[in-house]
Enzyme design. Structure first.
Site, mmCIF file in Angstrom:
data_model
loop_
_atom_site.group_PDB
_atom_site.id
_atom_site.type_symbol
_atom_site.label_atom_id
_atom_site.label_comp_id
_atom_site.label_asym_id
_atom_site.label_seq_id
_atom_site.Cartn_x
_atom_site.Cartn_y
_atom_site.Cartn_z
ATOM 1 N N SER A 1 0.858 -1.179 0.000
ATOM 2 C CA SER A 1 0.000 0.000 0.000
ATOM 3 C C SER A 1 0.899 1.235 0.000
ATOM 4 O O SER A 1 2.092 1.146 0.338
ATOM 5 C CB SER A 1 -0.849 0.004 1.276
ATOM 6 O OG SER A 1 -1.480 1.237 1.459
ATOM 7 N N TYR B 1 -1.417 -0.732 10.496
ATOM 8 C CA TYR B 1 -1.588 -1.042 9.066
ATOM 9 C C TYR B 1 -0.302 -0.711 8.316
ATOM 10 O O TYR B 1 0.210 -1.502 7.523
ATOM 11 C CB TYR B 1 -2.765 -0.238 8.515
ATOM 12 C CG TYR B 1 -3.110 -0.521 7.069
ATOM 13 C CD1 TYR B 1 -3.688 -1.735 6.696
ATOM 14 C CD2 TYR B 1 -2.877 0.426 6.073
ATOM 15 C CE1 TYR B 1 -4.018 -1.991 5.361
ATOM 16 C CE2 TYR B 1 -3.203 0.182 4.748
ATOM 17 C CZ TYR B 1 -3.783 -1.031 4.398
ATOM 18 O OH TYR B 1 -4.101 -1.287 3.079
HETATM 19 N N1 LIG Z 1 -8.612 -0.261 -1.111
HETATM 20 C C1 LIG Z 1 -7.523 0.468 -0.997
HETATM 21 O O1 LIG Z 1 -7.546 1.711 -1.017
HETATM 22 C C2 LIG Z 1 -6.185 -0.190 -0.893
HETATM 23 C C3 LIG Z 1 -5.042 0.610 -1.100
HETATM 24 C C4 LIG Z 1 -3.796 0.029 -0.993
HETATM 25 C C5 LIG Z 1 -3.680 -1.307 -0.699
HETATM 26 N N2 LIG Z 1 -4.806 -2.059 -0.498
HETATM 27 C C6 LIG Z 1 -4.624 -3.476 -0.180
HETATM 28 O O2 LIG Z 1 -5.224 -4.231 -1.212
HETATM 29 C C7 LIG Z 1 -5.674 -5.476 -0.699
HETATM 30 C C8 LIG Z 1 -7.132 -5.693 -1.058
HETATM 31 O O3 LIG Z 1 -7.873 -4.616 -0.525
HETATM 32 P P1 LIG Z 1 -9.381 -4.308 -0.912
HETATM 33 O O4 LIG Z 1 -9.520 -2.844 -0.812
HETATM 34 O O5 LIG Z 1 -9.762 -5.017 -2.142
HETATM 35 O O6 LIG Z 1 -10.096 -4.946 0.382
HETATM 36 P P2 LIG Z 1 -11.579 -5.522 0.631
HETATM 37 O O7 LIG Z 1 -12.512 -5.088 -0.434
HETATM 38 O O8 LIG Z 1 -11.871 -5.189 2.050
HETATM 39 O O9 LIG Z 1 -11.344 -7.101 0.501
HETATM 40 C C9 LIG Z 1 -10.486 -7.758 1.407
HETATM 41 C C10 LIG Z 1 -10.328 -9.186 0.947
HETATM 42 O O10 LIG Z 1 -9.403 -9.853 1.832
HETATM 43 C C11 LIG Z 1 -10.037 -11.001 2.374
HETATM 44 N N3 LIG Z 1 -9.553 -11.239 3.737
HETATM 45 C C12 LIG Z 1 -9.552 -10.370 4.776
HETATM 46 N N4 LIG Z 1 -9.036 -10.963 5.878
HETATM 47 C C13 LIG Z 1 -8.716 -12.233 5.516
HETATM 48 C C14 LIG Z 1 -8.172 -13.338 6.197
HETATM 49 N N5 LIG Z 1 -7.825 -13.290 7.498
HETATM 50 N N6 LIG Z 1 -7.993 -14.506 5.510
HETATM 51 C C15 LIG Z 1 -8.330 -14.589 4.216
HETATM 52 N N7 LIG Z 1 -8.854 -13.573 3.496
HETATM 53 C C16 LIG Z 1 -9.050 -12.409 4.152
HETATM 54 C C17 LIG Z 1 -11.521 -10.698 2.347
HETATM 55 O O11 LIG Z 1 -12.259 -11.919 2.377
HETATM 56 P P3 LIG Z 1 -13.797 -11.978 2.917
HETATM 57 O O12 LIG Z 1 -14.661 -11.348 1.859
HETATM 58 O O13 LIG Z 1 -14.054 -13.441 3.077
HETATM 59 O O14 LIG Z 1 -13.824 -11.206 4.201
HETATM 60 C C18 LIG Z 1 -11.629 -9.973 1.008
HETATM 61 O O15 LIG Z 1 -11.633 -10.899 -0.054
HETATM 62 C C19 LIG Z 1 -5.410 -5.425 0.812
HETATM 63 O O16 LIG Z 1 -4.187 -6.077 1.085
HETATM 64 C C20 LIG Z 1 -5.308 -3.945 1.100
HETATM 65 O O17 LIG Z 1 -4.533 -3.673 2.249
HETATM 66 C C21 LIG Z 1 -6.044 -1.534 -0.595
#
Ligand SMILES: NC(=O)c1ccc[n+]([C@@H]2O[C@H](COP(=O)([O-])OP(=O)(O)OC[C@H]3O[C@@H](n4cnc5c(N)ncnc54)[C@H](OP(=O)(O)O)[C@@H]3O)[C@@H](O)[C@H]2O)c1
Length: 237
Positions: A142, A155
């Site tokens: 991130s 985080y």
């Molecule tokens: N969105 C942003 O602005 C952003 C920016 C930079 C980096 N990121 C990174 O990108 C990645 C994806 O983010 P996102 O925004 O797409 O998040 P999201 O929509 O909240 O989705 C999170 C995903 O991770 C899964 N997950 C969470 N905890 C878990 C666990 N303990 N074991 C297995 N699976 C788990 C969830 O599964 P369930 O549906 O089963 O809960 C879901 O599929 C993350 O690593 C996040 O830190 C996001």
């Protein structure tokens, strides 16, 4: 440019947000998918979409913070698909709060899911990739992995750690023709970040944008790789 058709990709956190978009984008390229998220129920939506695309996919729920569950899921998916060509370590948890408000349990969750989740999944999938002498591992860090901000201690620490482990593993396995890279996106519009009111979709990255980037990166000839890529929305604030 590499053709991705027929390759096998493992995607964690595939149920929603960036992971879901990446699953759909890779399926459109003819990639066979192994998917994980925390539960069968949470994966059912993306599974329906993939069925409509007639994509080949298998899923195995696992809490990636558990070594046992993560290893078991990878084994189960490898039994269906064989060793993976691509691993996208995307599952992540947003643990936020000011330093004095964060509990030991908050810190443990951030590090267990965001760091150890990558360790467990990668340890299980890497031997098969080394045997193939080829592959790609993309770890989603991130912008918080480059920069600490108020209220993002746990985080941010976890996402800095993702960069350290990615670079170290990259140096270990580049001789095996395996490219390890990390992405450091700024805000992407997903469940993780929604809630502050409507955002202008022309200014904020969407999960599909990151997915499209990953497809392009994976298509680069194996001799070239990108160690860390920072993706930003256009002047969103
Ligand atoms: N969105 C942003 O602005 C952003 C920016 C930079 C980096 N990121 C990174 O990108 C990645 C994806 O983010 P996102 O925004 O797409 O998040 P999201 O929509 O909240 O989705 C999170 C995903 O991770 C899964 N997950 C969470 N905890 C878990 C666990 N303990 N074991 C297995 N699976 C788990 C969830 O599964 P369930 O549906 O089963 O809960 C879901 O599929 C993350 O690593 C996040 O830190 C996001």
């Amino acid at each position: 440019m590499q053709n991705l058709t027929g390759k096998k990709a493992l995607i964690t956190g595939a149920s929603r947000g960036i992971g879901r978009a990446t699953a759909l984008a890779l399926a459109a390229e003819g990639v066979k998918l192994g998917l994980t998220a925390t539960s069968k129920e949470s994966l059912s939506g993306v599974e329906e979409e993939l069925k409509k695309m007639k994509a080949e996919f298998y899923s195995a729920p696992a809490d990636v913070s558990s070594e046992e569950e993560a290893t078991q899921a990878v084994k189960q998916l490898e039994a269906e698909l064989g060793a993976f060509d691509i691993v996208i370590n995307n599952a992540g948890a947003a643990v936020r709060g000011k330093f004095m408000d964060l509990t030991a349990a908050d810190w443990k969750k951030a590090l267990d899911v965001n760091v150890m989740g990558i360790v467990h999944i990668t340890k299980a999938a890497l031997p098969g990739m080394i045997e193939k002498n080829k592959g790609d591992i993309i770890n989603i860090s991130s912008m918080s992995g480059l920069k600490g901000t108020e209220g993002s201690g746990a985080y941010s620490a976890s996402k800095f750690a993702v960069l350290g482990l990615s670079e170290s593993l990259m140096q270990e396995v580049r001789r095996n023709n395996i490219r390890v890279s990390a992405l450091t996106p700024s805000l992407v519009e997903t469940d993780l970040t929604r809630g502050d009111g409507e955002r202008n979709p022309d200014k904020f990255m969407q999960p599909e944008d990151l997915a499209e980037y990953m497809v392009s990166q994976l298509k680069l000839e194996q001799r070239t790789f990108i160690k860390t890529a920072a993706l930003w929305g256009t002047n969103p604030f």
